[in-house]
Design a protein around this motif. Structure first.
Motif, mmCIF file in Angstrom:
data_model
loop_
_atom_site.group_PDB
_atom_site.id
_atom_site.type_symbol
_atom_site.label_atom_id
_atom_site.label_comp_id
_atom_site.label_asym_id
_atom_site.label_seq_id
_atom_site.Cartn_x
_atom_site.Cartn_y
_atom_site.Cartn_z
ATOM 1 N N CYS A 183 25.561 6.216 2.045
ATOM 2 C CA CYS A 183 26.320 5.706 3.195
ATOM 3 C C CYS A 183 26.085 6.576 4.411
ATOM 4 N N GLU A 184 25.957 7.876 4.199
ATOM 5 C CA GLU A 184 25.685 8.765 5.325
ATOM 6 C C GLU A 184 24.353 8.421 5.973
ATOM 7 N N GLN A 185 23.378 8.040 5.158
ATOM 8 C CA GLN A 185 22.037 7.822 5.698
ATOM 9 C C GLN A 185 21.861 6.417 6.240
ATOM 10 N N ASP A 186 22.479 5.432 5.633
ATOM 11 C CA ASP A 186 22.311 4.056 6.109
ATOM 12 C C ASP A 186 23.402 3.170 5.514
ATOM 13 N N ARG A 187 24.467 2.990 6.288
ATOM 14 C CA ARG A 187 25.614 2.241 5.766
ATOM 15 C C ARG A 187 25.289 0.770 5.533
ATOM 16 N N LEU A 188 24.572 0.174 6.492
ATOM 17 C CA LEU A 188 24.308 -1.256 6.402
ATOM 18 C C LEU A 188 23.445 -1.577 5.183
ATOM 19 N N VAL A 189 22.378 -0.802 5.007
ATOM 20 C CA VAL A 189 21.492 -1.054 3.872
ATOM 21 C C VAL A 189 22.239 -0.823 2.559
ATOM 22 N N THR A 190 23.123 0.173 2.545
ATOM 23 C CA THR A 190 23.901 0.438 1.336
ATOM 24 C C THR A 190 24.771 -0.772 0.983
ATOM 25 N N ALA A 191 25.330 -1.417 2.012
ATOM 26 C CA ALA A 191 26.106 -2.645 1.762
ATOM 27 C C ALA A 191 25.199 -3.767 1.267
ATOM 28 N N PHE A 192 24.003 -3.883 1.875
ATOM 29 C CA PHE A 192 23.056 -4.912 1.429
ATOM 30 C C PHE A 192 22.680 -4.704 -0.033
ATOM 31 N N LEU A 193 22.606 -3.444 -0.446
ATOM 32 C CA LEU A 193 22.212 -3.155 -1.831
ATOM 33 C C LEU A 193 23.358 -3.428 -2.808
ATOM 34 N N GLY A 194 24.526 -3.765 -2.285
ATOM 35 C CA GLY A 194 25.599 -4.191 -3.187
ATOM 36 C C GLY A 194 26.726 -3.195 -3.356
ATOM 37 N N PHE B 49 23.414 -12.099 4.359
ATOM 38 C CA PHE B 49 24.330 -11.070 3.852
ATOM 39 C C PHE B 49 25.602 -10.973 4.701
ATOM 40 N N GLY B 50 25.768 -11.917 5.593
ATOM 41 C CA GLY B 50 26.974 -11.879 6.428
ATOM 42 C C GLY B 50 26.903 -10.857 7.542
ATOM 43 N N ALA B 51 25.721 -10.464 7.968
ATOM 44 C CA ALA B 51 25.591 -9.496 9.061
ATOM 45 C C ALA B 51 24.510 -9.966 10.028
ATOM 46 N N GLU B 64 25.823 -21.801 -5.478
ATOM 47 C CA GLU B 64 27.110 -21.253 -5.079
ATOM 48 C C GLU B 64 27.169 -21.081 -3.558
ATOM 49 N N ASP B 65 28.310 -21.419 -2.984
ATOM 50 C CA ASP B 65 28.488 -21.219 -1.547
ATOM 51 C C ASP B 65 28.746 -19.731 -1.284
ATOM 52 N N ILE B 66 27.814 -19.077 -0.615
ATOM 53 C CA ILE B 66 27.965 -17.630 -0.369
ATOM 54 C C ILE B 66 28.268 -17.351 1.100
ATOM 55 N N THR B 67 28.567 -18.388 1.867
ATOM 56 C CA THR B 67 28.716 -18.228 3.322
ATOM 57 C C THR B 67 29.745 -17.176 3.702
ATOM 58 N N ARG B 68 30.857 -17.151 2.964
ATOM 59 C CA ARG B 68 31.951 -16.250 3.345
ATOM 60 C C ARG B 68 32.102 -15.050 2.394
ATOM 61 N N ILE B 74 27.003 -10.066 -1.991
ATOM 62 C CA ILE B 74 25.901 -11.026 -1.914
ATOM 63 C C ILE B 74 24.778 -10.622 -2.880
ATOM 64 N N SER B 75 24.412 -9.327 -2.842
ATOM 65 C CA SER B 75 23.288 -8.914 -3.680
ATOM 66 C C SER B 75 23.622 -9.095 -5.162
#
Lengths: 304, 238
Positions: A183-194, B49-51, B64-68, B74-75
């Motif tokens: 999260c320190e290095q890349d918050r957005l990508v960390t969220a994308f990774l789940g 991914f909602g961003a 599946e509806d993943i819009t919200r 998402i991943s």
């Protein structure tokens, strides 16, 4: 020589406390890029929780000091983490996507709020606790000067070393630590990774608050007095420690804490006890002017 | 149907970045999205991914509806993104980067998947404990792809994977895309500036302009379309 050794012991004690608080500043800065100016006041709240719990235990007739300390530590850590969580949730998270200055202002507001809350509910007077662990070991005596380390000092230093080791292990070796660094290095990508970034940020605030709580309990026990204003002074010194070590660097926070603690002790002993805080703030100004990335920090590089 | 976007609108601040996107990806397909800088290609990818969150429209993934759905969930449904500019964790080791790829996948697969990735990308094997920031751009891109694959996704999103790479690695990236699709049946949505290369590996393609899809067809059709040639291929590619 004896005096220097004594100041070394006092400085290490003080530095341990600053180091524990400084970690909270540096971790929060690392993960969301803001200085949590309410952190010092969270520490102050923990000291009051400690006083209340000590008093309560005394009223209940608990006379064993180690047992009382253990209970107080647990209670303070639990409640103070809850404070850390609440501060983040109410004052910072709603401003997560706003301008950089907004959470900073919110932090100062939270700091004022906590001070006033404690002042109103606990009173503005200094609160004392009965002295504990004031016995100690006299290391040696040279002339009329004896070098002494008290049980409280031993406890503070040992507990700090143990906590720092445990904390370093948490950050470098565990899955949570990995996610925290991610999260320190890349918050957005960390969220994308789940990963649930909000949860990781909340936990970061709670860990910072928990370490500050240990410092708060130790200080309460060591000095025997607290008031609603101690968070400001300790906070700004721990903040200086974090800046000196390099904001965002965990070893830096520990090192910075030690240096500030030692400086303060030696300054008070050799130069002037009234002006001991000058040394700290001169360091703050010097570091900000000449080495803003601190001793162990990475220079701030704009990402392309 | 693997992915279906219907009438998706999205805003970045005051910019109306996506204006009614209709796009679909079938199971086992390689679909590419081409368009000029600022056309909204990356936004389309991250809007999954909602961003940014879409302001209207619907995204259906695997029925599946993943819009919200919250971004971090998402991943978990089986979509993995290789973001633009790679965005590996530079101050973590290669092993840690790959560990970060498995937020929801079965952890008992980790060793097997690690071996697979190291077979696919041999440069990663000898450097497991090296900081990822010390890798070259091409090597970082391999790591970013490997990190995404660690979660065993059903749909792989690649955002400008060849951008800024040496020619050797550009070729390698497109080889890997084809290999993943052919040998592992991976479904891929690919965003590329390098339209020439992308259209050659894609089954189908969409052309995005100012946040709207202006053209779609098979990769071959678009390759031979004079308008596409003029805008994105002749002299435009690199």
């Amino acid at each position: 020589m004896a005096q220097a050794l004594q100041q070394l012991i006092n400085g290490l004690t003080l530095g341990s406390v600053y180091g524990l608080i400084a970690i909270g500043y540096t971790m929060v800065y690392g993960i969301i890029g803001m200085i949590n100016f309410a952190h010092g006041d969270v520490y102050m709240v923990s000291a009051f929780i400690a006083v209340t719990t000590f008093t309560l235990l005394a009223a209940l007739g608990v006379s064993s000091v180690p047992l009382a300390l253990l209970v107080v530590l647990v209670v303070a850590v639990l409640f103070t983490s809850a404070y850390g969580w609440t501060v983040e949730r109410t004052a910072y998270r709603p401003l997560r996507n706003s301008t950089r200055l907004a959470p900073l202002i919110s932090a100062i507001g939270m700091s004022i709020f906590l001070q006033n809350m404690v002042q109103v509910t606990q009173g503005a007077r200094v609160k004392p606790v009965p002295p504990m662990l004031s016995d100690g070991i006299t290391l040696f005596t040279s002339g009329s000067y004896s070098v002494r380390i008290s049980s409280a000092q031993i406890l503070i230093i040992v507990l700090t070393v143990v906590l720092m080791a445990g904390f370093t292990w948490l950050i470098t070796r565990t899955a949570f630590g990995r996610q925290q660094r991610a999260c320190e290095q890349d918050r957005l990508v960390t969220a994308f990774l789940g990963y649930n970034v909000d949860r990781i940020i909340s936990l970061t605030f709670m860990i910072g608050a928990a370490l500050a709580a240990v410092a708060g309990v130790m200080v309460t026990m060591y000095y025997g007095v607290v008031d609603f204003y101690i968070g400001f002074v300790a906070g700004i010194k721990a903040f200086t420690a974090a800046v000196l070590g390099g904001v965002g660097s965990l070893p830096g926070a520990m090192l910075g804490g030690l240096i500030i603690g030692l400086l303060e002790s030696f300054w008070a002993s050799y130069l002037s006890p009234e002006y001991k805080d000058i040394g700290t703030f001169v360091i703050l100004i010097m570091v900000l002017m000449f080495r803003p990335s601190g001793l162990l920090g990475r220079p701030e590089v704009e990402k392309v | 149907m693997m992915l279906q976007m219907t009438g998706v609108h999205a805003h970045y601040g005051h910019v109306h970045a996506l204006r009614g996107i209709d796009l679909s990806v079938q199971v086992g397909e390689v679909v590419t999205l081409i368009g000029a800088n600022g056309a909204g290609k990356s936004t389309l990818m991250t809007s999954l991914f909602g961003a940014p969150r879409c302001s209207s429209g619907q995204i259906i993934f695997d029925g599946e509806d993943i819009t919200r759905l919250p971004t971090h969930q998402i991943s978990h449904r089986g979509i993995a993104l290789v973001p633009e500019g790679r965005r590996i964790y530079p101050r973590m080791t290669i092993l840690e980067n790959l560990q970060m790829g498995v937020s929801y996948a079965d952890p008992s697969n980790f060793e097997v998947d690690l071996k697979r990735m190291e077979a696919l990308f041999p440069i990663l094997e000898s450097r497991r404990h090296q900081a990822a920031g010390t890798l070259s751009g091409g090597e970082q891109q391999m790591l970013a792809i490997a990190r995404a694959l660690m979660s065993r996704p059903k749909l792989l999103l690649l955002d400008e994977p060849s951008l800024g790479l040496a020619p050797l690695y550009i070729r390698k990236v497109f080889e890997i895309i084809q290999e993943l699709n052919r040998d592992y049946g991976m479904t891929i949505l690919l965003v590329e500036q390098n339209a020439n290369h992308a259209l050659k590996v894609a089954h189908r393609a969409y052309v995005l302009q100012h946040g709207e899809i202006v053209l779609s067809g098979t990769g071959q059709e678009l390759l031979s379309d004079p308008a596409v040639r003029a805008a994105y291929l002749d002299g435009g590619s690199h």
